[in-house]
Design an enzyme around this catalytic site. Sequence first.
Site, PDB file in Angstrom:
ATOM      1  N   GLU A   1      -4.793 -17.527 -14.370  1.00  0.00           N
ATOM      2  CA  GLU A   1      -3.339 -17.538 -14.160  1.00  0.00           C
ATOM      3  C   GLU A   1      -2.974 -17.169 -12.727  1.00  0.00           C
ATOM      4  O   GLU A   1      -2.051 -17.735 -12.144  1.00  0.00           O
ATOM      5  CB  GLU A   1      -2.653 -16.595 -15.151  1.00  0.00           C
TER       6      GLU A   1
ATOM      7  N   TYR B   1       6.135 -13.801 -14.462  1.00  0.00           N
ATOM      8  CA  TYR B   1       5.484 -15.010 -14.963  1.00  0.00           C
ATOM      9  C   TYR B   1       4.064 -14.714 -15.438  1.00  0.00           C
ATOM     10  O   TYR B   1       3.679 -15.059 -16.561  1.00  0.00           O
ATOM     11  CB  TYR B   1       5.436 -16.111 -13.895  1.00  0.00           C
TER      12      TYR B   1
ATOM     13  N   ASP C   1       7.460 -20.539 -15.493  1.00  0.00           N
ATOM     14  CA  ASP C   1       7.092 -21.040 -14.160  1.00  0.00           C
ATOM     15  C   ASP C   1       8.008 -22.214 -13.801  1.00  0.00           C
ATOM     16  O   ASP C   1       8.955 -22.534 -14.517  1.00  0.00           O
ATOM     17  CB  ASP C   1       5.621 -21.429 -14.110  1.00  0.00           C
TER      18      ASP C   1
END
Length: 343
Positions: free
Chosen positions: A39, A122, A140
């Site tokens: 991520e 996020y 996002d």
Amino acid sequence: MSKVELVKIVKPLINWYQKEKRDLPWRRTEDPYKIWISEIMLQQTRVEAVKEYYKRFIKEIPTLESLADIDEDKLLKLWEGLGYYSRARNLKKCAQEIIKNNMKTLPGDYNSLKSLPGIGPYAAGAIGSIAFHLKTPAIDGNVMRVMSRIHEDARELNLKVRQEYYQRLQEIMPNNTRDFTESLMELGALICLPNGSPLCNKCPLSFLCQSYHHHTMQNFPTKTKEKERKIVEKTILIFEYKGKYGIQKRSDSGLLASMYEFYAIDQKLNLEEIINKLSLKKDEIKILGSAKHIFSHLEWHMEGYLIKCKEAPNLSLMWATKEEIKNKYSIPNAYLKYIKKLF
């Protein structure tokens, strides 16, 4: 759009994702550490670019403990080319903090995740929902675009709108939080494309998308005027001496912190000015040409020169072989054009 209407996206979206999802290495693991690494890498970087970096990173740094202990030069070398190098440094800081707190893995709590270095809303939402099955949406750019088109929402996509989308998605989030989070991001990446060119005929949500029904997809999301980037002019001098090349380490803070670079002067100098400034001979210098590198907030406009020295210049330089530059020292992508010319 009401909660009752929005909840209708859940089943068709997950069904579509389970049939159409890309086979990506980080989707084959339940390990929070590996999901976290992916991520952070995926922030502001294309999926295709991340694949090989991710595989190499996990092979070299397979655990939280190995990340906490890794030499920073080696870490930055593994990250070389991905850009936004503060992400890599924050990974190490984060690992050290987790171990300092006597934890064996990342915390399975949204606010605790968000408090760690380099993990914002996020990333906390993505890690929480994918690795720990929390009902924490990951908002996002892809998700913002999908939501703005579904709602035909003409507002600027600012923090307030992001928080509103978070709450709306959290209200409808199913128990299969991982697939729901991944499916929204995947839809934005593969179908609900930017720049007014979505593939609506393949979209599982076209049946309720307001912008699709009104043929206004190209109007969403509302585009905001980008700030002009600052132009920085630089002269790049690559000194070669006895088969080695002069490099220097950048400051421990600021842009490209702790990385290595060739000797750089923060102004554009022509050939004569370089000769006079450094007391060189013209036949020692080879013109490498212009190059440009774009950062998020500024642009480097560079002129490069190779200087073949008979004597070591009186400058604070380290001397590295081609192999060391290739395998040991992390050189920013800004210099890639010159590296390709030389090596």
